[in-house]
Design an enzyme around this catalytic site. Structure first.
Site, PDB file in Angstrom:
ATOM      1  N   HIS A   1      61.981  11.143  58.303  1.00  0.00           N
ATOM      2  CA  HIS A   1      61.029  11.301  59.414  1.00  0.00           C
ATOM      3  C   HIS A   1      61.451  10.374  60.558  1.00  0.00           C
ATOM      4  O   HIS A   1      62.065   9.329  60.336  1.00  0.00           O
ATOM      5  CB  HIS A   1      59.622  10.948  58.905  1.00  0.00           C
ATOM      6  CG  HIS A   1      58.542  11.118  59.906  1.00  0.00           C
ATOM      7  ND1 HIS A   1      58.231  10.144  60.830  1.00  0.00           N
ATOM      8  CD2 HIS A   1      57.684  12.142  60.143  1.00  0.00           C
ATOM      9  CE1 HIS A   1      57.232  10.562  61.572  1.00  0.00           C
ATOM     10  NE2 HIS A   1      56.886  11.764  61.198  1.00  0.00           N
TER      11      HIS A   1
ATOM     12  N   VAL B   1      60.189   7.974  62.263  1.00  0.00           N
ATOM     13  CA  VAL B   1      59.911   6.537  62.245  1.00  0.00           C
ATOM     14  C   VAL B   1      60.558   5.830  61.052  1.00  0.00           C
ATOM     15  O   VAL B   1      60.427   4.614  60.916  1.00  0.00           O
ATOM     16  CB  VAL B   1      58.398   6.232  62.244  1.00  0.00           C
ATOM     17  CG1 VAL B   1      57.746   6.742  63.502  1.00  0.00           C
ATOM     18  CG2 VAL B   1      57.711   6.786  60.994  1.00  0.00           C
ATOM     19  N   LYS B   2      61.268   6.579  60.191  1.00  0.00           N
ATOM     20  CA  LYS B   2      61.924   5.964  59.044  1.00  0.00           C
ATOM     21  C   LYS B   2      63.249   5.312  59.460  1.00  0.00           C
ATOM     22  O   LYS B   2      63.568   5.213  60.646  1.00  0.00           O
ATOM     23  CB  LYS B   2      62.121   7.002  57.932  1.00  0.00           C
ATOM     24  CG  LYS B   2      60.819   7.616  57.407  1.00  0.00           C
ATOM     25  CD  LYS B   2      59.866   6.580  56.864  1.00  0.00           C
ATOM     26  CE  LYS B   2      58.786   7.144  55.956  1.00  0.00           C
ATOM     27  NZ  LYS B   2      58.011   8.262  56.489  1.00  0.00           N
ATOM     28  N   ILE B   3      64.036   4.891  58.474  1.00  0.00           N
ATOM     29  CA  ILE B   3      65.222   4.083  58.776  1.00  0.00           C
ATOM     30  C   ILE B   3      66.281   4.882  59.532  1.00  0.00           C
ATOM     31  O   ILE B   3      66.846   4.418  60.520  1.00  0.00           O
ATOM     32  CB  ILE B   3      65.818   3.508  57.470  1.00  0.00           C
ATOM     33  CG1 ILE B   3      64.725   2.833  56.627  1.00  0.00           C
ATOM     34  CG2 ILE B   3      66.937   2.521  57.790  1.00  0.00           C
ATOM     35  CD1 ILE B   3      63.982   1.715  57.322  1.00  0.00           C
TER      36      ILE B   3
END
Length: 384
Positions: free
Chosen positions: A185, A187-189
Site C-alpha cells: 500500500h 504508506v507502507k515501506i
C-alpha cells in the site's frame, strides 16, 4: 498538512511503469513473476505469490493452509481488521491474544496461557496470524516453539515489516512460519499502489495460493481431472478469486525494491532523531528490540493519560500535523461485538489504543519536519 505516511515516487518508478504501458502485457506477463522472484530472493524465501492486496494474500494463505468451517484462527486485537477478517472469509472462527504492553505485539505469555487452556478443552486454533506491528518483529522463535508444541500453523502478517529483520534474517525468510504476507500500500515501506505478496518455503502451499488467486482455474495437467482437449483447455478445480497483481503494479514494485534497504535505514535515522527530540516530552516512545530490526512503518507514541488523547489529536491536526491512530482494537468493532466480543476482553490492547497517536514518519521527511511535529506536540501538551 504533513501526512503520517507518504509514498516516494521517482523518475525510475515512472519509467518502469511507462515501459509496461508500452509493452504487450498490462495484466499477466513477465513482470509479475519477476517481481515475485526478486522479493523472494531479497528476503531469502523460496516462493513468492503476488496478489492485488495484502488482504487477498491473507485470504489465499488461509485457504492454502486448509482453514474452513469448524476451524479457528487467532490473531492480535492490535491490527487492521484484515488480519482477522481473512478467517471469516473462510467460514472459520476468530479469537484474539492480548498484546505485550511494551512491544504492542502479541504477548508470548498470553499466548502460552491461551494455548494451554485451549488444548485442555480440545479447542486449539488451526492458524495463528502474527502481526509485526509498526514494523517491529514479534518474538518469532518463542512463538514458533509454542506453535510447534501445539500443532498450530503460523502466518506472519508482515504488512508493516517489509525490510525488517529478526536475528539478522529478513522478515519473510520463512524460518519461523508457514507463510509471510507483505503489503505494498502507498504508506507502507515500498509500494505497488495497491498490492500484496505471500512468501513461503513450501512449493505445495505456493501452488495452492496461485490457484486460489486466479479463479481456481488451471492448465496444469497434473491438477486437471480430464485430459487436455487442446492448447486452449483449462479446468476450474477449486473455488478461487480474481486476486491477481497487474504488470503495472509489479513494475512499480520492482523499481521500488532496489531502494528498500535505503528506505528502512532512513526510517531508522528519523526514528532515532524522534527519540532524541522527545526525550524530555511526556510521551512513551516505541520500543525496539536488540535482536530485531524494525521496518519502522509507524512511529506510535503513547500519552501518559487517555483523557487527553482526543484533545492532543485534534490539536496536532489543527497545527498541520496529520497524526493518526493505529489501531482501534479489532474485537471492539461492531462486526466482532455482534460475534460475542466486548470491551474489557483484551485490556492491554485497549489501554494502548486509548493512549496512542502515530506521528508522521516517511523517508522524505526532513529535520525541519521532525522539529515541526515535536514542536506542535509540545505546544499541544502544554495546553491540556
Amino acid at each position: 498538512m504533513l501526512p503520517y505516511g507518504r509514498q516516494d515516487i521517482r523518475t525510475e518508478d515512472i519509467d518502469a511503469v511507462v515501459a509496461v504501458l508500452q509493452s504487450d502485457f498490462l495484466t499477466q506477463g513477465p513482470v509479475v513473476p519477476a517481481f515475485e522472484g526478486a522479493v523472494a530472493k531479497k528476503v531469502g524465501a523460496q516462493h513468492g505469490v503476488a496478489t492485488n492486496s495484502a488482504t487477498s494474500a491473507l485470504h489465499v494463505a488461509c485457504l492454502a493452509l486448509g482453514l474452513g468451517p469448524g476451524d479457528s484462527l487467532w490473531t492480535t486485537p492490535n491490527t487492521f481488521v484484515a488480519s482477522a477478517n481473512c478467517a471469516i472469509y473462510c467460514g472459520a472462527k476468530v479469537d484474539f491474544v492480548d498484546i505485550d504492553p511494551y512491544t504492542y505485539n502479541m504477548s508470548v505469555v498470553a499466548l502460552e496461557q491461551k494455548l494451554r487452556s485451549a488444548a485442555a478443552c480440545g479447542d486449539l486454533p488451526r492458524i495463528l496470524v502474527l502481526v509485526h506491528f509498526a514494523g517491529e518483529p514479534c518474538d518469532l522463535e518463542a512463538i514458533a516453539s509454542l506453535a510447534t508444541q501445539y500443532g498450530v500453523r503460523i502466518i506472519e502478517d508482515a504488512s508493516h515489516a517489509v525490510g525488517g529483520k529478526y536475528r539478522d534474517h529478513y522478515i519473510g525468510s520463512g524460518r519461523y512460519s508457514d507463510i509471510t504476507i507483505f503489503s505494498f500500500h502507498p504508506v507502507k515501506i515500498i509500494t505497488t499502489a495497491e498490492g500484496g505478496l505471500a512468501l513461503t518455503g513450501d512449493a505445495g502451499l505456493a501452488d495452492r495460493m496461485r490457484l486460489y488467486r486466479s479463479h481456481g482455474v488451471t492448465r496444469d495437467p497434473g491438477l486437471m481431472e480430464s485430459e487436455s482437449a487442446g492448447a486452449w483447455y483449462y479446468e476450474q478445480v477449486a473455488l478461487g478469486f480474481n486476486y491477481r497483481m497487474t504488470e503495472l503494479q509489479a513494475a512499480l514494485g520492482l523499481a521500488q525494491l532496489d531502494r528498500l534497504d535505503d528506505y528502512v535505514a532512513r526510517r531508522h535515522a528519523l526514528a532515532d532523531r524522534y527519540d532524541e527530540l522527545l526525550s524530555s516530552v511526556p510521551v512513551v516512545t516505541p520500543t525496539r528490540g536488540h535482536d530485531r530490526y524494525s521496518a519502522l512503518h509507524l512511529y506510535p507514541v503513547c500519552l501518559k493519560s487517555p483523557d487527553v488523547r482526543e484533545t492532543v489529536f485534534n490539536g496536532l491536526r489543527s497545527r498541520g500535523v496529520g497524526v493518526n491512530v493505529h489501531y482501534i482494537p479489532v474485537h471492539t468493532q461492531p462486526f466482532y461485538q455482534a460475534r460475542g466480543f466486548q470491551w474489557g476482553d483484551f485490556p492491554a490492547a485497549e489501554s494502548y489504543y486509548r493512549r496512542t497517536i502515530s506521528l508522521p514518519l516517511f523517508p522524505a521527511m526532513t529535520d525541519d519536519d521532525l522539529a515541526t511535529v515535536v514542536g506542535a506536540l509540545e505546544e499541544t501538551l502544554e495546553s491540556v
